[in-house]
Design a protein around this motif. Sequence first.
Motif, PDB file in Angstrom:
ATOM      1  N   LEU A  13       0.884  -1.169   0.000  1.00  0.00           N
ATOM      2  CA  LEU A  13       0.000   0.000   0.000  1.00  0.00           C
ATOM      3  C   LEU A  13       0.913   1.207   0.000  1.00  0.00           C
ATOM      4  CD1 LEU A  13      -1.378  -2.311   2.066  1.00  0.00           C
ATOM      5  CD2 LEU A  13      -3.201  -0.644   1.945  1.00  0.00           C
ATOM      6  N   PHE A  14       0.964   1.917  -1.095  1.00  0.00           N
ATOM      7  CA  PHE A  14       1.960   2.961  -1.272  1.00  0.00           C
ATOM      8  C   PHE A  14       1.329   4.345  -1.344  1.00  0.00           C
ATOM      9  CE2 PHE A  14       4.566   5.841  -3.658  1.00  0.00           C
ATOM     10  CZ  PHE A  14       5.850   5.587  -3.198  1.00  0.00           C
ATOM     11  N   GLY A  15       1.918   5.292  -0.623  1.00  0.00           N
ATOM     12  CA  GLY A  15       1.552   6.692  -0.818  1.00  0.00           C
ATOM     13  C   GLY A  15       1.188   7.437   0.449  1.00  0.00           C
ATOM     14  N   LYS A  16       1.044   8.727   0.264  1.00  0.00           N
ATOM     15  CA  LYS A  16       0.752   9.629   1.372  1.00  0.00           C
ATOM     16  C   LYS A  16      -0.603   9.284   2.010  1.00  0.00           C
ATOM     17  CE  LYS A  16       0.596  14.495   2.355  1.00  0.00           C
ATOM     18  NZ  LYS A  16       0.862  15.832   1.972  1.00  0.00           N
ATOM     19  N   GLY A  17      -0.611   9.198   3.328  1.00  0.00           N
ATOM     20  CA  GLY A  17      -1.878   8.988   4.038  1.00  0.00           C
ATOM     21  C   GLY A  17      -2.347   7.541   4.092  1.00  0.00           C
ATOM     22  N   MET A  18      -1.562   6.646   3.515  1.00  0.00           N
ATOM     23  CA  MET A  18      -2.034   5.257   3.409  1.00  0.00           C
ATOM     24  C   MET A  18      -2.057   4.502   4.746  1.00  0.00           C
ATOM     25  SD  MET A  18      -3.103   4.722   0.412  1.00  0.00           S
ATOM     26  CE  MET A  18      -2.994   3.144  -0.402  1.00  0.00           C
ATOM     27  N   ILE A  19      -1.476   5.085   5.796  1.00  0.00           N
ATOM     28  CA  ILE A  19      -1.516   4.402   7.101  1.00  0.00           C
ATOM     29  C   ILE A  19      -2.973   4.224   7.556  1.00  0.00           C
ATOM     30  CG2 ILE A  19      -0.862   4.617   9.557  1.00  0.00           C
ATOM     31  CD1 ILE A  19       1.779   5.873   8.614  1.00  0.00           C
ATOM     32  N   ASN A  20      -3.844   5.112   7.096  1.00  0.00           N
ATOM     33  CA  ASN A  20      -5.248   4.966   7.530  1.00  0.00           C
ATOM     34  C   ASN A  20      -5.917   3.714   6.960  1.00  0.00           C
ATOM     35  OD1 ASN A  20      -6.041   5.554   4.934  1.00  0.00           O
ATOM     36  ND2 ASN A  20      -6.683   7.663   5.379  1.00  0.00           N
ATOM     37  N   GLN A  21      -5.231   3.033   6.032  1.00  0.00           N
ATOM     38  CA  GLN A  21      -5.765   1.775   5.469  1.00  0.00           C
ATOM     39  C   GLN A  21      -5.622   0.593   6.437  1.00  0.00           C
ATOM     40  OE1 GLN A  21      -6.993   1.208   2.164  1.00  0.00           O
ATOM     41  NE2 GLN A  21      -7.161   3.431   2.120  1.00  0.00           N
ATOM     42  N   LEU A  22      -4.925   0.822   7.543  1.00  0.00           N
ATOM     43  CA  LEU A  22      -4.692  -0.280   8.492  1.00  0.00           C
ATOM     44  C   LEU A  22      -5.992  -0.972   8.896  1.00  0.00           C
ATOM     45  CD1 LEU A  22      -2.011   1.108  10.979  1.00  0.00           C
ATOM     46  CD2 LEU A  22      -1.834  -0.973   9.582  1.00  0.00           C
ATOM     47  N   THR A  23      -7.014  -0.166   9.110  1.00  0.00           N
ATOM     48  CA  THR A  23      -8.304  -0.720   9.547  1.00  0.00           C
ATOM     49  C   THR A  23      -8.800  -1.816   8.607  1.00  0.00           C
ATOM     50  OG1 THR A  23      -8.741   1.639   9.415  1.00  0.00           O
ATOM     51  CG2 THR A  23     -10.229   0.334  10.785  1.00  0.00           C
ATOM     52  N   GLN A  24      -8.655  -1.556   7.313  1.00  0.00           N
ATOM     53  CA  GLN A  24      -9.142  -2.545   6.338  1.00  0.00           C
ATOM     54  C   GLN A  24      -8.209  -3.749   6.232  1.00  0.00           C
ATOM     55  OE1 GLN A  24      -9.604   0.819   6.046  1.00  0.00           O
ATOM     56  NE2 GLN A  24     -10.213   1.270   3.950  1.00  0.00           N
ATOM     57  N   GLN A  25      -6.955  -3.565   6.579  1.00  0.00           N
ATOM     58  CA  GLN A  25      -5.967  -4.627   6.351  1.00  0.00           C
ATOM     59  C   GLN A  25      -5.908  -5.651   7.484  1.00  0.00           C
ATOM     60  OE1 GLN A  25      -4.520  -5.000   3.432  1.00  0.00           O
ATOM     61  NE2 GLN A  25      -5.620  -3.164   2.782  1.00  0.00           N
ATOM     62  N   ILE A  26      -6.282  -5.226   8.691  1.00  0.00           N
ATOM     63  CA  ILE A  26      -6.210  -6.161   9.830  1.00  0.00           C
ATOM     64  C   ILE A  26      -7.633  -6.572  10.221  1.00  0.00           C
ATOM     65  CG2 ILE A  26      -5.358  -6.524  12.189  1.00  0.00           C
ATOM     66  CD1 ILE A  26      -3.342  -4.289  11.737  1.00  0.00           C
ATOM     67  N   PRO A  27      -7.940  -7.855  10.149  1.00  0.00           N
ATOM     68  CA  PRO A  27      -9.299  -8.296  10.510  1.00  0.00           C
ATOM     69  C   PRO A  27      -9.706  -7.820  11.899  1.00  0.00           C
ATOM     70  CG  PRO A  27      -8.045 -10.094   9.530  1.00  0.00           C
ATOM     71  CD  PRO A  27      -7.079  -8.952   9.723  1.00  0.00           C
ATOM     72  N   ALA A  28     -10.973  -7.460  12.044  1.00  0.00           N
ATOM     73  CA  ALA A  28     -11.461  -6.799  13.261  1.00  0.00           C
ATOM     74  C   ALA A  28     -11.336  -7.652  14.520  1.00  0.00           C
ATOM     75  CB  ALA A  28     -12.920  -6.382  13.062  1.00  0.00           C
ATOM     76  N   GLY A  41       1.903  -7.629   9.612  1.00  0.00           N
ATOM     77  CA  GLY A  41       1.841  -6.519   8.655  1.00  0.00           C
ATOM     78  C   GLY A  41       2.878  -5.485   9.053  1.00  0.00           C
ATOM     79  N   THR A  42       3.233  -4.567   8.149  1.00  0.00           N
ATOM     80  CA  THR A  42       4.238  -3.572   8.514  1.00  0.00           C
ATOM     81  C   THR A  42       3.839  -2.170   8.053  1.00  0.00           C
ATOM     82  OG1 THR A  42       5.763  -3.293   6.606  1.00  0.00           O
ATOM     83  CG2 THR A  42       5.921  -5.368   7.826  1.00  0.00           C
ATOM     84  N   VAL A  43       4.340  -1.190   8.823  1.00  0.00           N
ATOM     85  CA  VAL A  43       4.354   0.209   8.385  1.00  0.00           C
ATOM     86  C   VAL A  43       5.826   0.569   8.335  1.00  0.00           C
ATOM     87  CG1 VAL A  43       3.750   2.593   8.953  1.00  0.00           C
ATOM     88  CG2 VAL A  43       2.126   0.747   9.458  1.00  0.00           C
ATOM     89  N   LEU A  44       6.363   0.711   7.137  1.00  0.00           N
ATOM     90  CA  LEU A  44       7.803   0.929   6.970  1.00  0.00           C
ATOM     91  C   LEU A  44       8.170   2.387   7.195  1.00  0.00           C
ATOM     92  CD1 LEU A  44      10.521  -0.341   5.980  1.00  0.00           C
ATOM     93  CD2 LEU A  44       9.933   0.537   3.716  1.00  0.00           C
ATOM     94  N   THR A  45       9.270   2.636   7.936  1.00  0.00           N
ATOM     95  CA  THR A  45       9.666   4.032   8.167  1.00  0.00           C
ATOM     96  C   THR A  45      11.022   4.378   7.577  1.00  0.00           C
ATOM     97  OG1 THR A  45      10.657   3.538  10.322  1.00  0.00           O
ATOM     98  CG2 THR A  45       8.316   4.167  10.312  1.00  0.00           C
ATOM     99  N   ALA A  79      11.381 -16.510   7.780  1.00  0.00           N
ATOM    100  CA  ALA A  79      10.048 -16.856   8.293  1.00  0.00           C
ATOM    101  C   ALA A  79       9.040 -16.607   7.170  1.00  0.00           C
ATOM    102  CB  ALA A  79       9.740 -16.022   9.525  1.00  0.00           C
ATOM    103  N   ASP A  80       7.958 -15.908   7.468  1.00  0.00           N
ATOM    104  CA  ASP A  80       6.973 -15.666   6.414  1.00  0.00           C
ATOM    105  C   ASP A  80       7.064 -14.220   5.916  1.00  0.00           C
ATOM    106  OD1 ASP A  80       5.025 -16.338   4.655  1.00  0.00           O
ATOM    107  OD2 ASP A  80       3.588 -17.036   6.166  1.00  0.00           O
ATOM    108  N   TYR A  81       6.461 -13.973   4.777  1.00  0.00           N
ATOM    109  CA  TYR A  81       6.383 -12.615   4.231  1.00  0.00           C
ATOM    110  C   TYR A  81       5.328 -11.822   4.998  1.00  0.00           C
ATOM    111  CZ  TYR A  81       8.711 -14.579   0.126  1.00  0.00           C
ATOM    112  OH  TYR A  81       9.592 -15.184  -0.711  1.00  0.00           O
ATOM    113  N   PRO A  82       5.515 -10.504   5.115  1.00  0.00           N
ATOM    114  CA  PRO A  82       4.406  -9.709   5.656  1.00  0.00           C
ATOM    115  C   PRO A  82       3.171  -9.881   4.771  1.00  0.00           C
ATOM    116  CG  PRO A  82       6.418  -8.386   5.500  1.00  0.00           C
ATOM    117  CD  PRO A  82       6.691  -9.680   4.784  1.00  0.00           C
ATOM    118  N   VAL A  83       1.985  -9.908   5.387  1.00  0.00           N
ATOM    119  CA  VAL A  83       0.784 -10.015   4.552  1.00  0.00           C
ATOM    120  C   VAL A  83       0.518  -8.679   3.838  1.00  0.00           C
ATOM    121  CG1 VAL A  83      -0.360 -11.916   5.743  1.00  0.00           C
ATOM    122  CG2 VAL A  83      -0.716  -9.592   6.567  1.00  0.00           C
ATOM    123  N   PHE A  84       0.896  -7.579   4.487  1.00  0.00           N
ATOM    124  CA  PHE A  84       0.834  -6.277   3.799  1.00  0.00           C
ATOM    125  C   PHE A  84       1.948  -5.395   4.340  1.00  0.00           C
ATOM    126  CE2 PHE A  84      -1.763  -5.526   7.622  1.00  0.00           C
ATOM    127  CZ  PHE A  84      -1.230  -4.338   8.083  1.00  0.00           C
TER     128      PHE A  84
END
Length: 380
Positions: free
Chosen positions: A13-28, A130-134, A161-166
């Motif tokens: 998930l690439f680009g400005k502001g995309m951290i807000n996508q976390l909600t959709q990426q991690i099951p509730a 999942g990761t948020v890369l800095t 180990a395993d790949y990040p799922v996102f």
Amino acid sequence: MNNFIFYNPTRLLFGKGMINQLTQQIPADKRIMITFGGGSVKTNGVYEQVTQALEGRDYTEFWGIEANPDIDTLKKAIAIGKEKNIDFLLAVGGGSVIDGTKLISAGIPYEGDAWELVKKGSSQVTIPLGTVLTIPATGSEMNNGAVISRRETHEKYPFYADYPVFSILDPTVTFSLPDFQIACGLADTFVHVMEQYMTKSNESYLMDRWSESILRTLVQIAPLIKENKQDYHLMSEFMMSATMALNGFIAMGVSQDWATHMIGHELTALHGMTHGQTLAIVFPGTLRTLADKKRDKILQYGERIWGVTSGVPSARIALTIDKTEEFFKSLGLKTRLGEAGIGDDTIEEIARRFDERGAAFGEDGDVTGEVARRILQNCK
Ligand code: NZQ
Ligand code: ZN
């Protein structure tokens, strides 16, 4: 091309502001552990964006994964993960936080001591991550590798180990990076390409061109980033270069080297030297030592990346290696062991360790303790 299997399941998930996508990426329904480094995310707004996105979710924070993640720190996170029945990990940071979290993801479902996993080298049983890369550098955001340290014994080893799922890549979060970390990230990215490119000639024209496209992009953007490290376009190019350099794309069907990295890991294990800095010192020495063996590839690289087209081959090779070292210097990095105050005792210790472990790195498995000694002598 050699036979290969290509597999990479990480959603980018690439680009400005995309951290807000976390909600959709991690099951509730997930019980999440968010892992962090030493605190840079609290000064650049990343922490706020992550916690806002996950408001109302069941999460635990784990702080303090250090650069070159240490097994003792990771064991603490594993213990908390077991106790809280964590079933999703979110790494927020650089390669160190992501790598450390890969070990945590294997350590939580593992009954024994997590260092055993590192010594074994891999684990297939993991919980999702999942990761948020800095920081652009390692490619850990889109590969299944990790490198884990044990300060107590001055050891540092790769682990799979395993790949990040996102992975979320927002270039604006890199604007707070110190110059030295940017330099190390550029050098790391450059050498990742080299480990997969500077091997045998004519294995794949396509892989060569993909690798060269990353190298040329790095050479183009490095001086510009020095002028303006808060340029969104430039940092986007840097971020994607780093990810593409070590996510398997340029490795299809070609030989790989990794001797420079394995020697670099020893410099970190013994002296605490930052990863990218070790590579800027070791890689030119590797080229000098193995110039005959890698002759044709160095000539191709010199011509296509540095425009070295005239003169007898030996002169072209020497000039190409000089230009490579100059590039690392231009980033502001040291390129010689002496500049870092490292002498013969370290060289001997690394050669001894390689011999003891039966090291066989390089594209032909011929970088042994003795060859590592010669490489390091050529880094003085
Ligand atoms: O800990 P915090 O406070 O977050 O500070 C970090 C750390 O001090 C800081 N930083 C990160 N993002 C920042 C920031 N500071 C300000 N603003 C930001 N946006 O930078 C420092 C270095 O971070 P680290 O994660 O250590 O850097 P890097 O991504 O270069 O990771 C290095 C580790 O990755 C391993 C290395 O060996 C080393 O242990 N590698 C992992 C690989 C892989 N998984 O595939 C391959 C590589 O070859 C490499 O070996
Ligand atoms: Zn690296």
